[in-house]
Write an enzyme that holds these catalytic residues in place. Structure first.
Site, PDB file in Angstrom:
ATOM      1  CG  MET A 106      -4.386  -0.059  -2.582  1.00  0.00           C
ATOM      2  SD  MET A 106      -4.570   1.526  -1.816  1.00  0.00           S
ATOM      3  CE  MET A 106      -2.961   2.186  -2.056  1.00  0.00           C
ATOM      4  CB  CYS A 107      -7.871  -4.684   0.056  1.00  0.00           C
ATOM      5  SG  CYS A 107      -9.089  -5.016  -1.222  1.00  0.00           S
ATOM      6  N   GLY A 108      -7.285  -3.024   2.611  1.00  0.00           N
ATOM      7  CA  GLY A 108      -6.546  -2.959   3.867  1.00  0.00           C
ATOM      8  C   GLY A 108      -6.922  -4.124   4.762  1.00  0.00           C
TER       9      GLY A 108
END
Lengths: 300, 238
Positions: free
Chosen positions: A1-3
């Site tokens: 993921m990661c934002g």
């Protein structure tokens, strides 16, 4: 993921609010990246001919005043020093190479996070809320800022493996996704003289852009070339001195949402990170297309 | 007072700025055929995920703002209108009912849907209707790449253009495009539009309230049925 989150102000009257708006955006992306967080903030330029370097000390109690004094004597000036937690931003009248050499000599224990006229990079391991607290993000002012919350997949949770990665003067990159050809590409770039410090795939993407720019490519050319040379999934946000750029891979599995009003352009992995921005209800909101380079630049 | 205003005053209002998503969805799941007669208004969704997911009642729900992922997922019977943009997987695995997005939708809209109608008044991003199994999807604007990938049943109607890889590995879903299809996926081809297709398309366009759309201006795409079963001569196309 990661934002990923980014905020670029068109209306300079909003510069005072930038830190507060950005902090909310970054913390909102905690679910996508609880391992570490970081940001590159732009603005507060030093006088003509001066450069800013952002340096990090991994221990506690560094004597920043002494370093600032020594750099001042080296470059015959009163160096400008701003300390923020275990980081410091120092401005002196010097070229980038001279500044790097001086730091390697005078302060070999420090890590150089960024060099440029405008950029300052801060990042640490821990939840986004703790990074916001640690660096007093809500008080930050500037023209634009991009940030990242990391859920580590390809390499260890370390500060060096956190985003943003500096990709040259006033440039940085944040990445959501994973690259599958980073090992071979890392070796190729290292042979070409690009320094890559970690096993992290995103650092390779940053190194790739740096190499392209050193070859004389414009940022847009470098990003178009990346579409052919980087194999894997990515949404990139690239901070530049005058604005920022966004690129998604041709398959576009990794999300991105853009919002634009007369006052700002904002980018995030998910809309919820934009929901608290002023005027968002009447903003133009859209999803960037795959394999298309989007740029915003004050100079254009 | 107009009928719309009367309906609005009679509605159950749930403000997501004040209550939790779990509370909202639980109350929607608890609806009975009697209580479902009262329409719902959901305020301040602010991009939250899974808003009104798993509703199983013939209730009218208006969501007043942009939503995040999987809004109206698994919907059964409900009529849900999103007054804004929808994130990934709106109405995914819908069974029946109607979901209408007044803005644009992100990728995988209507993914794996078994029934009902999904209307997107703006554009839909990539993989719209991926693995659809009976849902009908009408997009007023354009769709992104790999739309209707492995579509098994139902119809995807695109009033604008379709990006590359339309209908890749298609089974028996029907695809109608009014604008340009930028590239067809493996095993997808243009097929003749016959009276029965025009009739079905006309009915979908009417239900979706597409302004000025005429079935005669669409092209139809379907499966060549060459990839249903593995055949070594087609190995390069899988």
């Amino acid at each position: 993921m990661c934002g990923i989150v980014g905020l670029y102000l068109k209306d300079r009257r909003m510069e005072r609010e930038m830190g507060g708006l950005f902090a909310t955006m970054l913390v909102c992306m905690t679910d996508r990246g609880p391992d570490s967080a970081g940001f590159a903030v732009y603005g507060n330029e030093p006088p003509e001919g001066w450069l800013k370097v952002t340096v990090r000390y991994s221990g506690g109690g560094y004597d920043w005043d002494a370093l600032s004094g020594r750099l001042g004597r080296r470059f015959s000036c009163e160096a400008r020093l701003q300390v923020n937690a275990n980081y410091a931003v120092i401005a002196v009248p010097a070229a980038a190479a001279e500044l790097r050499r001086a730091l390697a000599e005078l302060a070999p224990g420090l890590a150089v996070m960024s060099i440029g006229r405008s950029i300052e990079i801060f990042k640490e391991i821990g939840a986004p809320a703790s990074i916001v607290e640690r660096f007093a993000v809500r008080k930050l002012r500037g023209t634009h800022i991009i940030g990242h919350t990391r859920m580590a997949t390809e390499s260890a949770v370390t500060t060096d493996g956190s985003h943003p990665f500096s990709t040259g003067m006033d440039l940085c990159l944040v990445h959501n996704g994973s690259l599958s050809n980073h090992n071979r590409l890392r070796a190729r770039l290292q042979r070409g003289g690009i320094e890559i410090r970690t096993e992290n795939d995103s650092e390779v993407a940053a190194g790739y852009l740096m190499w392209r720019l050193q070859q004389g490519n414009t940022l847009a050319e470098a990003l178009h070339a990346a579409l052919g040379d980087l194999d894997g999934f990515y949404t990139f946000a690239i901070g530049t001195a005058g604005g920022f750029a966004v690129l998604r891979d041709p398959i576009a599995c990794k999300p991105a949402v853009l919002a634009e009003t007369g006052q700002y352009v904002a980018m995030a992995s998910e809309f919820q990170a934009l929901a608290a921005l002023p005027g968002i209800d009447s903003a133009r909101v859209w999803e960037p297309k795959p394999a298309q380079v989007y740029t915003w630049d004050r100079a254009e | 007072m107009t009928r719309a205003a009367a309906a609005a005053t009679a509605a159950t209002v749930f403000d997501l700025a004040a209550g939790t998503l779990r509370e909202l969805n639980q109350r929607l799941h608890d609806l009975t055929p009697e209580t479902a007669r009262v329409p719902w208004r959901i305020l301040h969704p602010r991009g939250a995920h899974a808003v009104a997911a798993g509703v199983d009642a013939a209730v009218c729900i208006a969501i007043e703002g942009h939503v995040g992922y999987y809004c109206a997922g698994m919907n059964q019977h409900a009529e849900i209108t999103i007054h804004g943009m929808a994130g990934v997987g709106v109405a995914e695995n819908m069974m029946s009912g109607l979901v209408r997005v007044q803005g644009s939708a992100s990728q995988c809209a209507g993914a794996t849907g078994h029934g009902g109608l999904l209307v997107i008044e703006g554009d839909a991003s990539s993989r719209c209707g991926i693995s659809m199994k009976g849902i009908d999807i009408v997009v007023h604007g354009s769709v992104g790449h790999m739309s209707c990938f492995m579509g098994q049943a139902g119809a995807l109607v695109v009033c604008g253009d379709a990006d590359d890889g339309l209908g890749d590995s298609l089974y028996e879903a029907e695809v109608y495009v009014r604008g340009r299809a930028h590239g067809l996926g493996a095993d997808c081809e243009e097929q003749p539009m016959e009276a029965a297709h025009r009739e079905r398309l006309g009915e979908l366009l009417e239900r979706a309230a597409v302004p000025g759309a005429r079935a005669a201006r669409f092209r139809r795409y379907g499966s060549t049925r060459r990839l249903y079963h593995f055949h070594v001569d087609h190995a390069d196309q899988y």
